[in-house]
Motif scaffolding. Structure first.
Motif, short mmCIF file in Angstrom:
data_model
loop_
_atom_site.label_atom_id
_atom_site.label_comp_id
_atom_site.label_asym_id
_atom_site.label_seq_id
_atom_site.Cartn_x
_atom_site.Cartn_y
_atom_site.Cartn_z
N THR A 181 -25.10 32.11 36.18
CA THR A 181 -24.32 32.35 34.96
C THR A 181 -22.96 31.67 35.05
OG1 THR A 181 -25.41 34.49 34.72
CG2 THR A 181 -23.41 34.14 33.45
N ALA B 158 -30.54 32.22 31.57
CA ALA B 158 -29.86 33.34 30.91
C ALA B 158 -30.82 34.48 30.55
CB ALA B 158 -29.11 32.85 29.68
N THR C 186 -24.48 42.92 23.93
CA THR C 186 -25.61 42.47 24.76
C THR C 186 -26.34 43.66 25.36
OG1 THR C 186 -24.41 40.43 25.30
CG2 THR C 186 -26.25 41.03 26.72
N GLU D 129 -29.08 35.58 23.42
CA GLU D 129 -28.48 34.29 23.76
C GLU D 129 -28.62 33.29 22.63
OE1 GLU D 129 -26.75 33.30 26.72
OE2 GLU D 129 -26.63 35.47 26.53
N GLU E 44 -25.67 31.26 20.74
CA GLU E 44 -25.65 29.80 20.64
C GLU E 44 -25.53 29.36 19.19
OE1 GLU E 44 -25.77 27.37 22.86
OE2 GLU E 44 -26.10 28.46 24.73
#
Length: 512
Positions: A25, A122, A382, A402, A406
């Protein structure tokens, strides 16, 4: 958030395993920033065209975003640790190939391979965290550590890159990943558990194709909007991706073992957290885009100096992301995220006061507040997404988290970037002196490249116009912060009460 009484407490092996998961990460975050510093030396060696430079810079994030959903689902089916090790090995090999690329074409291909390999890391690391930390409180802390490593890596990228490029050639920035991936591959079998969905079934290849045909055009179209403006062709590409996305969702509803469990969206905590992880990163993308340019092109700082001035904001995110899960044991997460969004909005309002003549201190203070306010949203959002999904779907949920982030960053860079650029062009048209070069009318970078006299009236006008674009974007971000605060207070208001009643306990079970 209350802990599950049936959950087991994590031991030494789990916490050591978290350290192993934090390494890739940290690396991925560093890798996102170092290439910007390496570009001048890279260009001298490989002589890429302007189009090739854009692909070298963008292809990594482009491929990562496109393959996240597929890799998250694949990990659920073949084993998350197994996919993590495969991805780490591929990432290490691609890093070596990128470091020793002999042409621009080779570097573009290897960057694409790095992006595909990076897409395995991820969702696999987040899904493994859900397996290793079954207690909600410990899982929240673990995700806070994971998120903090990402933000710390973002801050360290320019610093580490600057040091490497001072002593070594441009390819050294890619070799950072090799020792990290070697450690991960060696330690993973000893410290990380394996988990796969026993009823996952085969991977639906049509769903894979549809997911790629949804995400890749949307990301590509947004990036084109950022570069060239919102023309018909760019909007058509985004629209085509969204149409395929509808087909993708309809297919998932018919499958016994869907690529993405769209049923998770019926939970307000899940859909609300995904929405916040779309809008929050959009603010980060927009603020980061203009703040970094301001530091280098208005304040005339080197990339390394600009990176150092960005460290306070990254540290603020680390602090709030780390502390938020512990605070959520006593206060509802929705209230914490809402308060963070208010701080984010206040920070954005501070950024509206930046001036071209004396804006450094104001910029750093505003950025620090914005990033501090984003931290709870990132870590708790998250955790809510991962916690809402069944154990066997954790990889798919992590990939959605994720992917949302993005897309959010891409939206921030694309849409907010277009807003700031439009303000620049509108203002510069009225203030440029006669005989100014045409390049100065488009961007501040164009003005700087066309004018060598640092004290010229052209550069003064261009820097003032750019600052106006920055402050306008900041005002929009303040509005987004207010919307985020309202969404968090509304959609997450019943999640994770410290002392739940029988009614809220029932809802908490449904959410988890």
């Amino acid at each position: 958030m209350s802990s599950d009484p049936a959950a087991t407490t994590a031991g030494r092996r789990e916490w050591l395993g978290l350290a192993v998961l934090a390494l890739p990460t940290l690396l991925l975050a560093i890798d996102l920033g170092v290439l910007y510093l390496a570009l001048p030396k890279l260009s001298e060696d490989l002589h890429p065209s302007s189009t090739q430079i854009l692909w070298i810079m963008d292809i990594y994030a482009f491929m990562t975003a496109g393959f996240l959903v597929t890799m998250g689902t694949l990990g659920d089916r073949i084993g998350r640790r197994r996919l993590l090790m495969i991805g780490a090995t591929a990432f290490g090999i691609a890093s070596v190939l990128a470091a020793f690329s002999s042409s621009a074409e080779m570097l573009i291909v290897t960057r694409a391979l790095l992006g595909i390999a990076g897409a395995t890391l991820a969702p696999s690391t987040l899904a493994l965290i859900s397996t290793m930390f079954t207690d909600e409180g410990e899982r929240g802390k673990a995700i806070g550590v994971w998120m903090s490593c990402f933000m710390a890596g973002t801050a360290l990228g320019p610093v580490v890159g600057g040091v490497l490029l001072q002593w070594f050639w441009w390819g050294s920035v890619f070799l950072l990943g090799v020792p990290v991936m070697i450690v991960l591959v060696i330690a993973a079998p000893k410290l990380l558990p394996e988990y796969r969905d026993p009823n996952g079934g085969k991977l639906d290849l049509l769903s894979v194709a549809l997911s790629l045909a949804t995400i890749l055009p949307v990301i590509y179209g947004i990036k084109e909007i950022a570069h060239d403006g919102a023309g018909l062709s760019q909007l058509s590409i985004v629209a085509a991706g969204l149409v395929v996305g509808v087909i993708f969702v309809l297919r998932q509803r018919k499958l016994a073992n869907p690529h993405v469990d769209v049923g998770l969206f019926k939970f307000p905590a899940f859909s609300g957290a995904l929405g916040m992880l779309l809008l929050g990163p959009a603010v980060m993308g927009g603020v980061g885009l203009f703040a970094n340019q301001f530091l280098q092109m208005v304040e005339n700082l080197s990339p390394l100096q600009a990176g150092l001035w960005a460290v306070p904001s990254a540290l603020a995110t680390v602090a709030s992301a780390m502390y938020a899960p512990a605070l959520a044991q006593r206060i509802r997460p929705g209230y914490i995220v809402s308060a963070g969004a208010v701080i984010l909005a206040i920070g954005a309002l501070v950024l509206t006061q930046v001036t071209a003549e004396s804006g450094l201190a104001t910029l750093v203070i505003g950025m620090t507040l914005v990033f501090f306010g984003f931290g709870p949203m990132a870590s708790l959002g998250t955790e809510l997404i991962i916690g809402a999904a069944p154990e066997e779907k954790a990889g798919s949920a992590a990939s959605m988290s994720e992917t949302s982030s993005e897309l959010g960053v891409a939206l921030g860079v694309g849409i907010l970037g277009a807003v700031g650029t439009a303000v620049y062009r509108s203002e510069i048209a009225d203030t440029l002196p006669a005989g100014a070069p045409d390049a100065a009318k488009d961007t501040l970078a164009g003005a700087i490249s066309a004018v060598t006299d640092g004290g010229s009236a052209v550069l003064t006008a261009a820097r003032t116009a750019f600052t106006s674009g920055l402050t306008t974007v900041a005002l929009v971000c303040a509005g987004i912060g207010v919307v985020l605060a309202a969404l968090a207070a509304s959609l997450l208001r019943r999640v994770g009460a410290p002392e739940p009643s029988a009614e809220t306990e029932t809802e908490a079970v449904e959410v988890a």
